[in-house]
Design a protein around this motif. Structure first.
Motif, PDB file in Angstrom:
ATOM      1  N   THR B 256      -4.853 -14.023 -20.811  1.00  0.00           N
ATOM      2  CA  THR B 256      -3.911 -14.512 -19.802  1.00  0.00           C
ATOM      3  C   THR B 256      -3.638 -13.420 -18.774  1.00  0.00           C
ATOM      4  N   ALA B 257      -3.494 -12.197 -19.230  1.00  0.00           N
ATOM      5  CA  ALA B 257      -3.232 -11.078 -18.300  1.00  0.00           C
ATOM      6  C   ALA B 257      -4.433 -10.849 -17.377  1.00  0.00           C
ATOM      7  N   GLN B 258      -5.654 -10.946 -17.910  1.00  0.00           N
ATOM      8  CA  GLN B 258      -6.841 -10.744 -17.065  1.00  0.00           C
ATOM      9  C   GLN B 258      -6.928 -11.832 -15.991  1.00  0.00           C
ATOM     10  N   ASN B 259      -6.594 -13.072 -16.377  1.00  0.00           N
ATOM     11  CA  ASN B 259      -6.649 -14.172 -15.413  1.00  0.00           C
ATOM     12  C   ASN B 259      -5.632 -14.017 -14.298  1.00  0.00           C
ATOM     13  N   ASN B 260      -4.533 -13.318 -14.606  1.00  0.00           N
ATOM     14  CA  ASN B 260      -3.484 -13.142 -13.587  1.00  0.00           C
ATOM     15  C   ASN B 260      -3.775 -11.979 -12.643  1.00  0.00           C
ATOM     16  N   ASP B 261      -4.772 -11.137 -12.997  1.00  0.00           N
ATOM     17  CA  ASP B 261      -5.013  -9.948 -12.168  1.00  0.00           C
ATOM     18  C   ASP B 261      -5.608 -10.312 -10.811  1.00  0.00           C
TER      19      ASP B 261
END
Lengths: 261, 261
Positions: B256-261
């Motif tokens: 989820t964090a990678q997708n938000n970057d």
């Protein structure tokens, strides 16, 4: 209150919050030792300390040395430190106290069980500080300094501290991720996270006041497989893992409730 | 404020809290209709109403009929109800409004987005009431009655309501289960759930004030696979599903964090 001269090693979230708390109650943070100059300078300025990025320049006259760096950086810090006469502690949930014995005769763990973010000011009032040390005198000294900033000192060994750290992953990290997923779904569907706030507040109040074991509601604990299957089908528009999470947590809620009967 | 004569169908958690709220602000709950006599009698006594366990004995003179029964029981209730002239609503998160059209010309949904437990008194202040109805006049009437008990009426269609219900499973049911797991681990290891309370309070304040997307901390978002593997290994003493939960949520936090970057 006894005032200490403190060296803060590390300039991240934990270091920032603890150093500010020390300084606010009248201890002196005399030096910040950091790897990244900008961070070290910023924290030093905030607490009125000197700073250095060279470990061998460390102030050897301080009473207390607080190592607040990522777990993986602790070995490097320790190999760069000279022998010190003050009490040396780390603030890690999962590193043994004994890791510190090569840099000082008086060492210990000073682990605040809380979640810290740099931008957010926080009260340390009532926060458990997990304390473990090389001797009873050091336990007592660390308990005093924890209490001086509002914390609640709790003596525990490295194993219990590791378990407490693990509970924190569930109760903080995973809980926040559940909030994140609910927020993304809400926003994708023209709803807002604000609509969820009264529910979240009551969920947490209920768990804190009555215990989570008495507070479970929802389709999973009722064994309402029809609603569960509908929800799983709705999640097909989202990350596959979220469907897996829904199934696995629903199953776990059900099984945990059966085991408690 | 306009005072209504209300028939409450169902005597469970939601029925109890809503009926008490109606009665406290001056509406009259004239009758409780319940399947289990003890529950119907208890709620009727609490709000000064009559009660019956026979659907055909329903008071046909009331203004408002509130159906608060499990989703799976709604079809049976509807097939047993006579034609009514008052507004008939259900309080379900996942049943369409149209299910009610055969019992009244004026019908709708009156779904409070909150978690209710019988033993716990609760304020409805600010709680979103999701409203959908057969016509604009009924929307307006239901909005008024929601506001009269402190709720915040929000008009939305059946699909949005289903999505909101799904977000609640993550933000309430799954969150409470995370608290339960943390509690069991703590207690097994000689720690207490009390030690977790400052962390839980701060986790939730941070998510509510700054947004969960800005609040994630912990080993998963740092990509600290060493700590993650240690934690998974520690969980071997517990339910296998808890290990799976740890792995899956850690992976999801990272992704989820990678997708938000």
């Amino acid at each position: 209150m006894v005032k200490y001269r403190i060296v803060q090693i590390g300039a991240g979230n934990v270091a920032t919050h603890i150093s500010k708390a020390f300084q606010e109650v009248g201890h002196s943070v005399v030096q910040v030792v950091g790897r990244a100059e900008a961070n070290a300078r910023a924290l030093a300025k905030e607490v009125g300390a000197a700073y250095t990025i060279t470990m061998s320049n460390i102030d050897k006259t301080a009473d207390r040395y607080i190592i607040s760096v990522p777990d993986s950086a602790i070995p490097n810090v320790l190999s760069a430190l000279p022998q010190l006469s003050g009490i040396v502690v780390h603030t890690s949930g999962s590193t043994p106290a004994s890791a510190l014995q090569k840099v000082s005769e008086s060492y210990g763990v000073f682990y605040p069980f809380q979640t810290f973010s740099k931008a957010r000011s926080i009260s340390l009032k009532g926060v458990p500080f997990c304390i473990e040390a090389s001797g009873a005198d050091v336990v007592s000294a660390l308990s005093q300094i924890a209490a001086s900033i509002g914390g609640k000192p709790v003596e525990m060994d490295s194993e219990q501290r590791r378990w407490l750290h693990l509970t924190g992953v569930f109760a903080c990290n995973f809980v926040n991720h559940m909030f994140s997923i609910s927020q993304v779904i809400a926003q994708e569907k023209g709803l807002t996270f604000d609509m969820l706030k009264p529910l979240i507040r009551e969920t947490v109040s209920k768990a804190l006041e009555g215990g989570p074991e008495n507070s479970q509601t929802g389709p999973a604990i009722r064994g309402d497989s029809e609603t569960i299957e509908k929800h799983v089908a709705m999640l097909k528009d989202f990350d596959t893992e979220w469907r897996d999470i829904y199934r696995l947590l629903s199953s776990s809620i059900w099984n945990t409730a059966q085991n408690n009967d």
